[in-house]
Scaffold this motif. Structure first.
Motif, PDB file in Angstrom:
ATOM      1  N   GLY A  41       0.825  -1.203   0.000  1.00  0.00           N
ATOM      2  CA  GLY A  41       0.000   0.000   0.000  1.00  0.00           C
ATOM      3  C   GLY A  41       0.860   1.253   0.000  1.00  0.00           C
ATOM      4  N   ALA A  42       1.942   1.228   0.805  1.00  0.00           N
ATOM      5  CA  ALA A  42       2.867   2.362   0.841  1.00  0.00           C
ATOM      6  C   ALA A  42       3.558   2.542  -0.510  1.00  0.00           C
ATOM      7  CB  ALA A  42       3.906   2.153   1.949  1.00  0.00           C
ATOM      8  N   PHE A  43       3.847   1.434  -1.169  1.00  0.00           N
ATOM      9  CA  PHE A  43       4.470   1.501  -2.493  1.00  0.00           C
ATOM     10  C   PHE A  43       3.501   2.119  -3.502  1.00  0.00           C
ATOM     11  CE2 PHE A  43       5.548  -0.342  -6.651  1.00  0.00           C
ATOM     12  CZ  PHE A  43       6.873   0.060  -6.758  1.00  0.00           C
ATOM     13  N   ASP A  44       2.241   1.731  -3.437  1.00  0.00           N
ATOM     14  CA  ASP A  44       1.243   2.322  -4.335  1.00  0.00           C
ATOM     15  C   ASP A  44       1.169   3.835  -4.131  1.00  0.00           C
ATOM     16  OD1 ASP A  44       0.662  -0.171  -5.329  1.00  0.00           O
ATOM     17  OD2 ASP A  44      -1.192  -0.425  -4.176  1.00  0.00           O
ATOM     18  N   PHE A  45       1.264   4.268  -2.875  1.00  0.00           N
ATOM     19  CA  PHE A  45       1.277   5.697  -2.559  1.00  0.00           C
ATOM     20  C   PHE A  45       2.532   6.349  -3.135  1.00  0.00           C
ATOM     21  CE2 PHE A  45       1.703   8.911   1.163  1.00  0.00           C
ATOM     22  CZ  PHE A  45       1.171   9.934   0.382  1.00  0.00           C
ATOM     23  N   TYR A  46       3.661   5.710  -2.956  1.00  0.00           N
ATOM     24  CA  TYR A  46       4.921   6.264  -3.440  1.00  0.00           C
ATOM     25  C   TYR A  46       4.903   6.492  -4.952  1.00  0.00           C
ATOM     26  CZ  TYR A  46       9.712   6.685  -4.969  1.00  0.00           C
ATOM     27  OH  TYR A  46      10.843   7.141  -5.592  1.00  0.00           O
ATOM     28  N   VAL A  47       4.465   5.481  -5.709  1.00  0.00           N
ATOM     29  CA  VAL A  47       4.587   5.557  -7.172  1.00  0.00           C
ATOM     30  C   VAL A  47       3.708   6.656  -7.772  1.00  0.00           C
ATOM     31  CG1 VAL A  47       5.295   3.156  -7.449  1.00  0.00           C
ATOM     32  CG2 VAL A  47       2.865   3.753  -7.585  1.00  0.00           C
ATOM     33  N   LYS A  48       2.738   7.146  -7.019  1.00  0.00           N
ATOM     34  CA  LYS A  48       1.932   8.259  -7.518  1.00  0.00           C
ATOM     35  C   LYS A  48       2.791   9.503  -7.753  1.00  0.00           C
ATOM     36  CE  LYS A  48      -1.952   5.944  -7.116  1.00  0.00           C
ATOM     37  NZ  LYS A  48      -2.668   5.434  -8.323  1.00  0.00           N
ATOM     38  N   HIS A  49       3.925   9.603  -7.047  1.00  0.00           N
ATOM     39  CA  HIS A  49       4.787  10.775  -7.157  1.00  0.00           C
ATOM     40  C   HIS A  49       5.843  10.641  -8.257  1.00  0.00           C
ATOM     41  CE1 HIS A  49       3.187  10.669  -3.038  1.00  0.00           C
ATOM     42  NE2 HIS A  49       3.268  11.983  -3.056  1.00  0.00           N
ATOM     43  N   PHE A 109      -0.372  18.718 -12.008  1.00  0.00           N
ATOM     44  CA  PHE A 109      -0.143  17.355 -11.509  1.00  0.00           C
ATOM     45  C   PHE A 109      -0.146  17.330  -9.985  1.00  0.00           C
ATOM     46  CE2 PHE A 109       2.845  14.078 -10.033  1.00  0.00           C
ATOM     47  CZ  PHE A 109       2.256  12.939 -10.567  1.00  0.00           C
ATOM     48  N   VAL A 110       0.559  18.263  -9.364  1.00  0.00           N
ATOM     49  CA  VAL A 110       0.619  18.307  -7.900  1.00  0.00           C
ATOM     50  C   VAL A 110      -0.765  18.570  -7.319  1.00  0.00           C
ATOM     51  CG1 VAL A 110       1.495  19.601  -5.916  1.00  0.00           C
ATOM     52  CG2 VAL A 110       3.041  18.962  -7.769  1.00  0.00           C
ATOM     53  N   GLU A 111      -1.489  19.493  -7.907  1.00  0.00           N
ATOM     54  CA  GLU A 111      -2.787  19.884  -7.364  1.00  0.00           C
ATOM     55  C   GLU A 111      -3.837  18.794  -7.543  1.00  0.00           C
ATOM     56  OE1 GLU A 111      -5.342  22.006  -5.201  1.00  0.00           O
ATOM     57  OE2 GLU A 111      -3.293  22.685  -5.619  1.00  0.00           O
ATOM     58  N   ASN A 112      -3.926  18.249  -8.746  1.00  0.00           N
ATOM     59  CA  ASN A 112      -5.033  17.340  -9.067  1.00  0.00           C
ATOM     60  C   ASN A 112      -4.716  15.860  -8.909  1.00  0.00           C
ATOM     61  OD1 ASN A 112      -6.942  19.413  -9.873  1.00  0.00           O
ATOM     62  ND2 ASN A 112      -5.618  19.741 -11.636  1.00  0.00           N
ATOM     63  N   MET A 113      -3.465  15.476  -9.148  1.00  0.00           N
ATOM     64  CA  MET A 113      -3.112  14.064  -9.045  1.00  0.00           C
ATOM     65  C   MET A 113      -2.555  13.701  -7.667  1.00  0.00           C
ATOM     66  SD  MET A 113      -4.091  13.020 -11.941  1.00  0.00           S
ATOM     67  CE  MET A 113      -3.471  11.343 -11.898  1.00  0.00           C
ATOM     68  N   LEU A 114      -1.959  14.677  -6.999  1.00  0.00           N
ATOM     69  CA  LEU A 114      -1.383  14.399  -5.682  1.00  0.00           C
ATOM     70  C   LEU A 114      -2.262  14.938  -4.559  1.00  0.00           C
ATOM     71  CD1 LEU A 114       2.442  14.958  -6.358  1.00  0.00           C
ATOM     72  CD2 LEU A 114       1.123  12.829  -6.420  1.00  0.00           C
ATOM     73  N   LYS A 115      -2.356  16.234  -4.416  1.00  0.00           N
ATOM     74  CA  LYS A 115      -3.106  16.811  -3.290  1.00  0.00           C
ATOM     75  C   LYS A 115      -4.554  16.334  -3.252  1.00  0.00           C
ATOM     76  CE  LYS A 115      -2.587  21.117  -2.179  1.00  0.00           C
ATOM     77  NZ  LYS A 115      -2.471  22.595  -2.273  1.00  0.00           N
ATOM     78  N   SER A 116      -5.227  16.409  -4.367  1.00  0.00           N
ATOM     79  CA  SER A 116      -6.657  16.091  -4.394  1.00  0.00           C
ATOM     80  C   SER A 116      -6.961  14.607  -4.558  1.00  0.00           C
ATOM     81  CB  SER A 116      -7.340  16.869  -5.529  1.00  0.00           C
ATOM     82  OG  SER A 116      -7.191  18.256  -5.337  1.00  0.00           O
ATOM     83  N   ALA A 117      -5.966  13.836  -4.912  1.00  0.00           N
ATOM     84  CA  ALA A 117      -6.205  12.408  -5.176  1.00  0.00           C
ATOM     85  C   ALA A 117      -5.352  11.518  -4.270  1.00  0.00           C
ATOM     86  CB  ALA A 117      -5.945  12.111  -6.644  1.00  0.00           C
ATOM     87  N   ALA A 118      -4.071  11.372  -4.585  1.00  0.00           N
ATOM     88  CA  ALA A 118      -3.231  10.423  -3.849  1.00  0.00           C
ATOM     89  C   ALA A 118      -3.102  10.786  -2.371  1.00  0.00           C
ATOM     90  CB  ALA A 118      -1.842  10.349  -4.491  1.00  0.00           C
ATOM     91  N   ALA A 133      -5.071  12.720  -0.590  1.00  0.00           N
ATOM     92  CA  ALA A 133      -6.391  12.646   0.042  1.00  0.00           C
ATOM     93  C   ALA A 133      -6.808  11.204   0.316  1.00  0.00           C
ATOM     94  CB  ALA A 133      -7.427  13.336  -0.848  1.00  0.00           C
ATOM     95  N   LYS A 134      -6.316  10.288  -0.500  1.00  0.00           N
ATOM     96  CA  LYS A 134      -6.659   8.874  -0.302  1.00  0.00           C
ATOM     97  C   LYS A 134      -5.776   8.207   0.744  1.00  0.00           C
ATOM     98  CE  LYS A 134      -6.613   4.368  -2.629  1.00  0.00           C
ATOM     99  NZ  LYS A 134      -6.446   3.634  -3.914  1.00  0.00           N
ATOM    100  N   TYR A 135      -4.460   8.329   0.580  1.00  0.00           N
ATOM    101  CA  TYR A 135      -3.544   7.501   1.367  1.00  0.00           C
ATOM    102  C   TYR A 135      -3.198   8.063   2.749  1.00  0.00           C
ATOM    103  CZ  TYR A 135      -2.777   4.490  -2.665  1.00  0.00           C
ATOM    104  OH  TYR A 135      -2.946   3.595  -3.694  1.00  0.00           O
ATOM    105  N   LEU A 136      -3.096   9.379   2.874  1.00  0.00           N
ATOM    106  CA  LEU A 136      -2.687   9.919   4.181  1.00  0.00           C
ATOM    107  C   LEU A 136      -3.686   9.591   5.287  1.00  0.00           C
ATOM    108  CD1 LEU A 136      -1.088  13.329   3.102  1.00  0.00           C
ATOM    109  CD2 LEU A 136       0.084  11.278   3.979  1.00  0.00           C
ATOM    110  N   PRO A 137      -4.999   9.718   5.077  1.00  0.00           N
ATOM    111  CA  PRO A 137      -5.932   9.312   6.134  1.00  0.00           C
ATOM    112  C   PRO A 137      -5.842   7.823   6.468  1.00  0.00           C
ATOM    113  CG  PRO A 137      -7.049  10.672   4.504  1.00  0.00           C
ATOM    114  CD  PRO A 137      -5.702  10.318   3.929  1.00  0.00           C
TER     115      PRO A 137
END
Length: 241
Positions: free
Chosen positions: A121-129, A141-150, A152-156
């Motif tokens: 799961g941590a690897f899936d989070f990592y590869v998003k970056h 990319f940072v706004e829509n693929m990371l902050k709003s997606a990856a 928002a999903k993985y940190l909680p």
């Protein structure tokens, strides 16, 4: 007895050579940056290992590995260790996790598999970056693929997993913690305030940074900074694109 000091002096160069050899018997072949190799670096660091990097900067560097029949699927990272040519990031991490017991408190099969799931799961989070340095639309990319997606999903989800334990591994770090650390480092580099709403992850991250093995790694030349345009150019050149 008088011969013992002389014998020691004669053997000392061999002992020193063996020590040097021990530090050089792990070689990581990859580009001079984070990419798909960084979780492997963090895993080896948690195990307290030292390794030598062989950076791939031009096409000839990559072709040398391919022509040498070292890459089963013609892709890197490649780690040479214990007489093996290991490829595939998750397989390499599992090798070091098995060899160095990087499963935290887990000893039973079911608990070990839980740790493997955390790591994946941590690897899936990592590869998003990972695509970031290759994107022309970096801000979007940072706004829509990371902050709003990856993020928002993985940190909680990881905040929940760490709610009642100091590490994913329990009382001590597992290789999943190392992989998550690689992901969180990338996340913080791109979105400095991303942990503001996750004090538990922030505390965990500080604990990981204070780990002796990880602290040594962060000070070493094997710790990779944020990828830049030179990294992008070298990857493109090595891959012939």
């Amino acid at each position: 007895l008088l011969l013992l000091p002389l014998l020691f002096l004669l053997l000392l160069p061999l002992l020193l050579l063996q020590t040097v050899s021990d530090k050089q018997d792990i070689v990581l072949h990859y580009f001079a940056g984070r990419g798909m190799a960084n979780p492997v670096r963090f895993t080896m660091a948690l195990a307290g290992l030292e390794w030598r990097e062989n950076p791939l900067r031009v096409r000839e560097d990559m072709l040398k590995l391919i022509d040498g029949d070292l890459l089963m699927f013609n892709q890197v990272p490649l780690v040479q260790v214990d007489g093996l040519n290991l490829i595939q990031t998750k397989a390499i991490m599992r090798y070091f996790a098995d060899k160095h017991s990087l499963y935290g408190d887990a000893t039973e099969v079911a608990d070990i598999m839980t740790q493997v799931m955390y790591a994946e799961g941590a690897f899936d989070f990592y590869v998003k970056h990972v695509p970031y340095p290759f994107r022309d639309d970096k801000e979007d990319f940072v706004e829509n693929m990371l902050k709003s997606a990856a993020h928002a999903k993985y940190l909680p989800l990881f905040a929940k997993l760490l709610a009642d334990v100091p590490f994913l591994g329990g009382s001590k770090p597992a290789y999943g913690d190392a992989v998550l650390m690689a992901a969180v480092e990338f996340a913080v580099d791109l979105v400095p305030d991303c942990l503001a709403s996750y004090p538990r992850i922030q505390k965990w991250y500080e604990s990981m940074l204070s780990n002796a093995s990880m602290a040594a790694f962060f000070k070493s030349a094997n710790h990779m900074p944020m990828p830049d345009e030179q990294y992008r150019a070298e990857v493109d050149a090595a891959l012939g694109r």
